[in-house]
Enzyme design. Sequence first.
Site, PDB file in Angstrom:
ATOM      1  N   TYR A 153       0.790  -1.236   0.164  1.00  0.00           N
ATOM      2  CA  TYR A 153       0.151  -0.008  -0.128  1.00  0.00           C
ATOM      3  C   TYR A 153       0.881   1.234  -0.037  1.00  0.00           C
ATOM      4  CZ  TYR A 153      -3.416   3.579   1.453  1.00  0.00           C
ATOM      5  OH  TYR A 153      -3.936   4.610   1.568  1.00  0.00           O
ATOM      6  N   ASP A 255       9.318   3.515   0.307  1.00  0.00           N
ATOM      7  CA  ASP A 255       8.340   4.013   1.103  1.00  0.00           C
ATOM      8  C   ASP A 255       8.544   3.574   2.265  1.00  0.00           C
ATOM      9  OD1 ASP A 255       5.813   4.687   2.099  1.00  0.00           O
ATOM     10  OD2 ASP A 255       4.534   3.796   0.705  1.00  0.00           O
ATOM     11  N   LYS A 283       3.545  10.143   8.310  1.00  0.00           N
ATOM     12  CA  LYS A 283       3.106   9.421   9.563  1.00  0.00           C
ATOM     13  C   LYS A 283       3.906  10.107  10.772  1.00  0.00           C
ATOM     14  CE  LYS A 283       0.768   5.211   7.671  1.00  0.00           C
ATOM     15  NZ  LYS A 283      -0.679   6.003   7.914  1.00  0.00           N
TER      16      LYS A 283
END
Length: 389
Positions: A153, A255, A283
């Site tokens: 994801y 990522d 995040k």
Amino acid sequence: MHDALQKEIATYEKRTPKSAAAHKRALQRIPLGVASNYRHYEPYPIFVKDGKAGRIHDVDGNEYVDHNLCFGALMAGHCHPAVVKAVEQKLHEGTTFGMPHEQEWELAEEICARYPIDMVRFGSSGTEVTMHAVRIARAATGRDKILKFEGSYHGLHDAALVSVKPKAEDWGDADAPNSVPGGGGIPKASLANVVVASFNNLASVDRRLRENPVQIAAIILEPILMNVGLCMPQPGFLQGLRDICTKNGTLLIFDEVKTGAKLGWGGASEFFGVKPDMICLAKSIGGGLPLGAFGASRAVMDLISQHKVFHGGTYNTNRVAMAAGLATFREVLTRKLRARRHSKQETHRRLPCHREKIRTAGLRRQRRRQRCVDALPGGNPQLSRLDQN
């Protein structure tokens, strides 16, 4: 439904009537009654009232240990004093101006000191920064296609929302998975430019590069595949990707939206000793506020300076998020605090112990089918469909 599960649901409903009422009300105006599909679950989600450190309270007054921490966005926990202090100060000085300010350079310095990049640009989410990373990789190479891994994801843009959780009938060849849209609205043209491979399977990656010669701009991956639970890279896998990318003139994008602030002071690149061409962060670097960043070498990032690639955003580097980011880097994600955590060797040493505890307790590991290697130390090195069992 299993009797034990029915009992648990009944207990849940009994102790959360106000959450049930809040969800019923929200359904009238908000699809699924939540602001993100990932927050929805049956029979209804808990509605939160407040949080402090590692605990939250729901609207019914129940207290919970928050193991989720906003999907990893709260490395510092709720209301960390350093973050709160920094944010409060900026609230009184102005929140956002749409103009440059000193915090941009300060946070860029912090990031470039930790990760193997020369320059950085900012955004407000992981979706934003992976989207921009893919775009700049395409511009840098003059190629249209990217390669991602099945089950991974990387956000909600068209190039990322592919083969995230494909259904069994759509899987295709284990060594050459189909590109499956993650829902409606993904154009066929976008699917055609996203090639899918299997995690921990270098042969799969090599095959996809050979099938698409001089067409793949970048390989993007989470260095530790987390969308399927937790799938560690097998020894040599990340370095193998580095070698394949170098050989084929393809950029390697890490990522690190999840791993960048958790795995080590310098993220996965430091932890595994593999240098990517680009890194995406979000995040936890924002201490709970919306903050993202992507960076690369000066040669790649200069495409923005040369006006060959456009990057912008009204809320980029808003003062509140930047203040939270600086406080998080300087007072939370420090080397001193990192030293308290287990070393890489200690972490790997403990994993087999956890496996044994699960086995002796008579628990079955629930595993979503995923074409990746069982990557815990001592695991089966053969590829497995990892069917639910």
